[in-house]
Scaffold this active site. Structure first.
Site, PDB file in Angstrom:
ATOM      1  CG  ASP A  67       6.899 -10.536   6.902  1.00  0.00           C
ATOM      2  OD1 ASP A  67       8.132 -10.368   6.844  1.00  0.00           O
ATOM      3  OD2 ASP A  67       6.091  -9.877   6.234  1.00  0.00           O
ATOM      4  CG  ASN A 136      -2.093  -7.028  -1.529  1.00  0.00           C
ATOM      5  OD1 ASN A 136      -1.247  -6.478  -0.836  1.00  0.00           O
ATOM      6  ND2 ASN A 136      -2.368  -8.319  -1.447  1.00  0.00           N
ATOM      7  CG  HIS A 138       0.921  -7.234   1.707  1.00  0.00           C
ATOM      8  ND1 HIS A 138       1.020  -8.331   0.869  1.00  0.00           N
ATOM      9  CD2 HIS A 138       2.159  -6.698   1.700  1.00  0.00           C
ATOM     10  CE1 HIS A 138       2.248  -8.434   0.413  1.00  0.00           C
ATOM     11  NE2 HIS A 138       2.965  -7.444   0.891  1.00  0.00           N
ATOM     12  CD  GLU A 143      -1.455 -10.912   1.375  1.00  0.00           C
ATOM     13  OE1 GLU A 143      -1.557  -9.723   0.999  1.00  0.00           O
ATOM     14  OE2 GLU A 143      -0.737 -11.742   0.795  1.00  0.00           O
TER      15      GLU A 143
HETATM   16  C1  F6R Z   1       8.407  -8.025   3.995  1.00  0.00           C
HETATM   17  C2  F6R Z   1       7.011  -7.607   4.113  1.00  0.00           C
HETATM   18  C3  F6R Z   1       6.174  -7.261   2.944  1.00  0.00           C
HETATM   19  C4  F6R Z   1       6.899  -6.374   1.933  1.00  0.00           C
HETATM   20  C5  F6R Z   1       5.993  -6.045   0.753  1.00  0.00           C
HETATM   21  C6  F6R Z   1       6.729  -5.242  -0.308  1.00  0.00           C
HETATM   22  O1  F6R Z   1       8.964  -8.303   5.266  1.00  0.00           O
HETATM   23  O2  F6R Z   1       6.527  -7.573   5.196  1.00  0.00           O
HETATM   24  O3  F6R Z   1       5.016  -6.611   3.386  1.00  0.00           O
HETATM   25  O4  F6R Z   1       7.303  -5.187   2.574  1.00  0.00           O
HETATM   26  O5  F6R Z   1       5.511  -7.224   0.185  1.00  0.00           O
HETATM   27  O6  F6R Z   1       7.725  -6.043  -0.874  1.00  0.00           O
HETATM   28  P1  F6R Z   1       8.808  -5.442  -1.872  1.00  0.00           P
HETATM   29  O7  F6R Z   1       9.670  -4.528  -1.062  1.00  0.00           O
HETATM   30  O8  F6R Z   1       9.577  -6.629  -2.360  1.00  0.00           O
HETATM   31  O9  F6R Z   1       8.066  -4.718  -2.940  1.00  0.00           O
END
Ligand code: F6R
Length: 240
Positions: A67, A136, A138, A143
């Site tokens: 992403d 959440n 995702h 989402e």
């Molecule tokens: C990042 C991504 C997100 C993160 C998720 C957890 O490329 O795709 O889904 O993996 O938001 O983020 P952290 O590791 O910062 O808790």
């Protein structure tokens, strides 16, 4: 889903790096699907250490990131392109022209998304996808919603995600409200997936991912339908 329970974050990072290193040795021209966020940073550090020790090489690797914020310039310090350069690519022998992150400045997101998926498919598909998990549930920036989108697309970030990611920006108002993300279908096409999770703040999402239901209100639950997923987590994420 296979689960590797680790004592701490350091061990999670080492376990993740070991799986990637094994793949690099087995298939030097592999296609990696990479994630950003705070969770994989330790794993990338481990990989850099292994590369410096002469244990692994990235010279034939191609990578596709999950992403990118939208809109954002690749030179912006909070862009995921900048993150990948700073946390991995600048420190190993990967050919940067073979590292791909969705273009956060594209004027035609629909075309860009379709082209991203087509390029992955033409390259032979992702051999190993790295995932983190949102509080959440995702994965990527897919989402919770009534329906999930299969292909790479632009999506609006939920307030929960904007809040969680505001720690990296000067203020919450500076967090982009949209992002490009590989879709659920793009992620599920990976041959193998590792999902890294640590800390009690990930427990609710991890617990739901491991129960017996698949629901769009917790996108990670779809991973139960994938034949080769390894959850690498600490006890806090697993047991709360
Ligand atoms: C990042 C991504 C997100 C993160 C998720 C957890 O490329 O795709 O889904 O993996 O938001 O983020 P952290 O590791 O910062 O808790």
């Amino acid at each position: 889903m296979k689960i590797i329970v680790c004592e701490n974050y350091n061990e999670i990072s080492k376990e993740g790096a070991k799986i990637i290193a094994d793949l690099l040795r087995e298939k030097p021209d592999c296609i990696l699907g990479l994630a950003t966020g705070s969770t994989p940073i330790g794993m990338y550090k481990e990989l850099i250490g292994m590369y410096e020790a002469g244990e692994i090489s990235f010279d034939r690797v191609t990578s596709y990131n999950l992403d990118e914020y939208y809109p954002i310039a690749p030179t912006h310090e909070q862009s995921y392109r900048y993150f990948m350069n700073a946390n991995l690519f600048d420190h190993v022998n990967i050919d940067k022209t073979k590292t791909f992150v969705p273009n956060g400045l594209t004027e035609d997101p629909e075309k860009e998304g379709a082209a991203y998926d087509a390029a992955i498919e033409a390259a032979g598909g992702v051999d190993l996808q790295v995932l983190g998990i949102g509080q959440n549930g995702h994965i990527g920036f897919n989402e919770p919603d009534d329906a999930l989108i299969a292909g790479t697309h632009i999506t609006s970030l939920t307030d929960n995600t904007i809040e969680a990611n505001s720690r990296f920006f000067a203020s919450k108002a500076d967090v982009p409200t949209k992002a490009f993300t590989m879709g659920i279908g793009s992620i599920m096409k990976a041959k193998k997936i590792i999902l890294l999770a640590n800390g009690t703040n990930k427990h609710a999402a991890v617990a739901q991912m491991l129960d017996d239901k698949i629901t769009t209100s917790c996108p990670a639950t779809i991973l139960k339908a994938h034949p080769d997923v390894i959850l690498i987590c600490d006890r806090a994420a697993l047991n709360g």
